[in-house]
Scaffold this motif. Structure first.
Motif, mmCIF file in Angstrom:
data_model
loop_
_atom_site.group_PDB
_atom_site.id
_atom_site.type_symbol
_atom_site.label_atom_id
_atom_site.label_comp_id
_atom_site.label_asym_id
_atom_site.label_seq_id
_atom_site.Cartn_x
_atom_site.Cartn_y
_atom_site.Cartn_z
ATOM 1 N N GLU A 185 0.725 -1.141 -0.026
ATOM 2 C CA GLU A 185 0.013 0.048 -0.008
ATOM 3 C C GLU A 185 1.114 1.348 0.126
ATOM 4 O O GLU A 185 0.594 2.188 -0.824
ATOM 5 N N LEU A 186 1.795 1.295 0.687
ATOM 6 C CA LEU A 186 2.895 2.308 0.762
ATOM 7 C C LEU A 186 3.527 2.597 -0.587
ATOM 8 O O LEU A 186 3.506 3.792 -1.217
ATOM 9 N N LEU A 187 3.920 1.500 -1.360
ATOM 10 C CA LEU A 187 4.705 1.547 -2.521
ATOM 11 C C LEU A 187 3.785 2.111 -3.587
ATOM 12 O O LEU A 187 4.186 2.505 -4.471
ATOM 13 N N ALA A 188 2.530 1.800 -3.418
ATOM 14 C CA ALA A 188 1.439 2.335 -4.476
ATOM 15 C C ALA A 188 1.822 3.719 -4.545
ATOM 16 O O ALA A 188 1.505 4.174 -5.748
ATOM 17 N N GLU A 189 2.023 4.558 -3.616
ATOM 18 C CA GLU A 189 1.883 5.891 -3.827
ATOM 19 C C GLU A 189 3.171 6.289 -4.886
ATOM 20 O O GLU A 189 2.782 7.111 -5.950
ATOM 21 N N PRO A 190 4.351 5.939 -4.557
ATOM 22 C CA PRO A 190 5.498 6.384 -5.579
ATOM 23 C C PRO A 190 5.247 5.792 -6.815
ATOM 24 O O PRO A 190 5.626 6.598 -7.931
ATOM 25 N N ILE A 191 4.653 4.705 -6.944
ATOM 26 C CA ILE A 191 4.675 3.750 -8.367
ATOM 27 C C ILE A 191 3.616 4.553 -9.016
ATOM 28 O O ILE A 191 3.682 4.886 -10.390
ATOM 29 N N ASP A 241 0.975 3.124 -16.951
ATOM 30 C CA ASP A 241 1.600 2.135 -17.576
ATOM 31 C C ASP A 241 1.717 1.004 -16.521
ATOM 32 O O ASP A 241 2.078 -0.095 -16.983
ATOM 33 N N TYR A 242 1.539 1.381 -15.123
ATOM 34 C CA TYR A 242 1.634 0.231 -14.257
ATOM 35 C C TYR A 242 0.408 -0.499 -13.769
ATOM 36 O O TYR A 242 0.556 -1.218 -12.740
ATOM 37 N N LEU A 243 -0.572 -0.037 -14.414
ATOM 38 C CA LEU A 243 -2.115 -0.690 -13.795
ATOM 39 C C LEU A 243 -1.926 -2.086 -13.797
ATOM 40 O O LEU A 243 -2.353 -2.384 -12.618
ATOM 41 N N PRO A 244 -1.462 -2.678 -14.570
ATOM 42 C CA PRO A 244 -1.849 -4.385 -14.143
ATOM 43 C C PRO A 244 -1.047 -4.915 -13.063
ATOM 44 O O PRO A 244 -1.508 -5.504 -12.213
ATOM 45 N N ILE A 245 0.116 -4.256 -12.683
ATOM 46 C CA ILE A 245 1.098 -4.853 -11.755
ATOM 47 C C ILE A 245 0.296 -3.987 -10.238
ATOM 48 O O ILE A 245 0.365 -4.786 -9.299
ATOM 49 N N LEU A 246 -0.117 -2.920 -10.581
ATOM 50 C CA LEU A 246 -0.926 -2.297 -9.261
ATOM 51 C C LEU A 246 -2.062 -3.248 -9.079
ATOM 52 O O LEU A 246 -2.573 -3.350 -7.814
ATOM 53 N N PHE A 247 -2.881 -3.608 -10.070
ATOM 54 C CA PHE A 247 -4.036 -4.153 -9.740
ATOM 55 C C PHE A 247 -3.662 -5.562 -9.111
ATOM 56 O O PHE A 247 -4.549 -6.016 -8.275
ATOM 57 N N ASP A 248 -2.494 -6.250 -9.563
ATOM 58 C CA ASP A 248 -2.003 -7.510 -8.872
ATOM 59 C C ASP A 248 -1.965 -7.412 -7.561
ATOM 60 O O ASP A 248 -2.253 -8.017 -6.631
ATOM 61 N N ALA A 249 -1.328 -6.270 -6.940
ATOM 62 C CA ALA A 249 -0.972 -5.946 -5.794
ATOM 63 C C ALA A 249 -2.225 -5.661 -4.967
ATOM 64 O O ALA A 249 -2.464 -6.048 -3.556
ATOM 65 N N LEU A 250 -3.191 -4.867 -5.520
ATOM 66 C CA LEU A 250 -4.447 -4.361 -4.828
ATOM 67 C C LEU A 250 -4.958 -5.798 -4.837
ATOM 68 O O LEU A 250 -5.729 -5.997 -3.525
#
Length: 134
Positions: free
Chosen positions: A56-62, A69-78
Motif C-alpha cells: 500500500e505504501l509503495l503504491a504511492e510512488p509507483i 503504465d503500471y496498472l496491471p502490476i498495481l491491480f495484482d498487488a491490490l
C-alpha cells in the motif's frame, strides 16, 4: 541513502513492527525516488517480503512516477491485499488520484485492458474507470 537501502530498512522495520522506522524511511524513499527507480519499486511491491502495508505504501510512488503504465502490476498487488482481507483504502486513494490526474490517458489504458480477452482485473478496471471523467 539509496532506494534499495531504504527498501531494505522498510522490509526489516515492517517485519519487526517498527512503524516509525518504516514511515521515516518511506518519506525519504518518496523524496528521492525517480522514474529510474520504478523497476526496483515494482520488484519490492512484488516481493514475497512485501506485506499488505508495504504494498500500500509503495503504491504511492509507483502511481505518481509510473502512472497508468503500471496498472496491471498495481491491480495484482491490490488484489493480493484484498485476498488477504485488507481494505486497501490508501492503495485505492492513490489509484483514484492517478486516474483524476490524467483521466484521458487512464481511460484509454483501462478501456484497452477491459477490451482484452481474459483480462483478469475487469471489475477493478471498471471501478477505476468511474474516476476518469475529463
Amino acid at each position: 541513502m539509496n532506494v534499495e537501502s531504504l527498501l531494505t530498512l522498510m522490509f526489516e522495520g515492517s517485519a519487526n513492527n517498527e512503524v516509525e522506522l518504516v514511515l521515516a524511511n518511506f518519506e525519504e524513499l518518496k523524496r528521492i525516488s525517480t522514474i529510474a527507480n520504478l523497476p526496483v519499486l515494482i520488484a519490492a511491491m512484488q516481493s514475497e517480503q512485501s506485506d499488505f502495508w508495504l504494498r500500500e505504501l509503495l503504491a504511492e510512488p509507483i502511481t505518481r512516477l509510473g502512472g497508468c503504465d503500471y496498472l496491471p502490476i498495481l491491480f495484482d498487488a491490490l488484489e493480493k491485499g484484498e485476498d488477504e482481507g485488507h481494505d486497501n483504502d490508501s492503495f485505492c486513494f492513490f489509484l483514484i488520484e492517478m486516474a483524476e490526474a490524467d483521466p484521458i490517458l487512464c481511460r484509454k489504458k483501462l478501456e484497452t485492458m477491459i477490451a482484452t480477452r481474459g483480462h483478469k482485473h475487469r471489475e477493478i478496471s471498471e471501478w477505476l474507470l468511474e474516476f476518469c471523467s475529463s
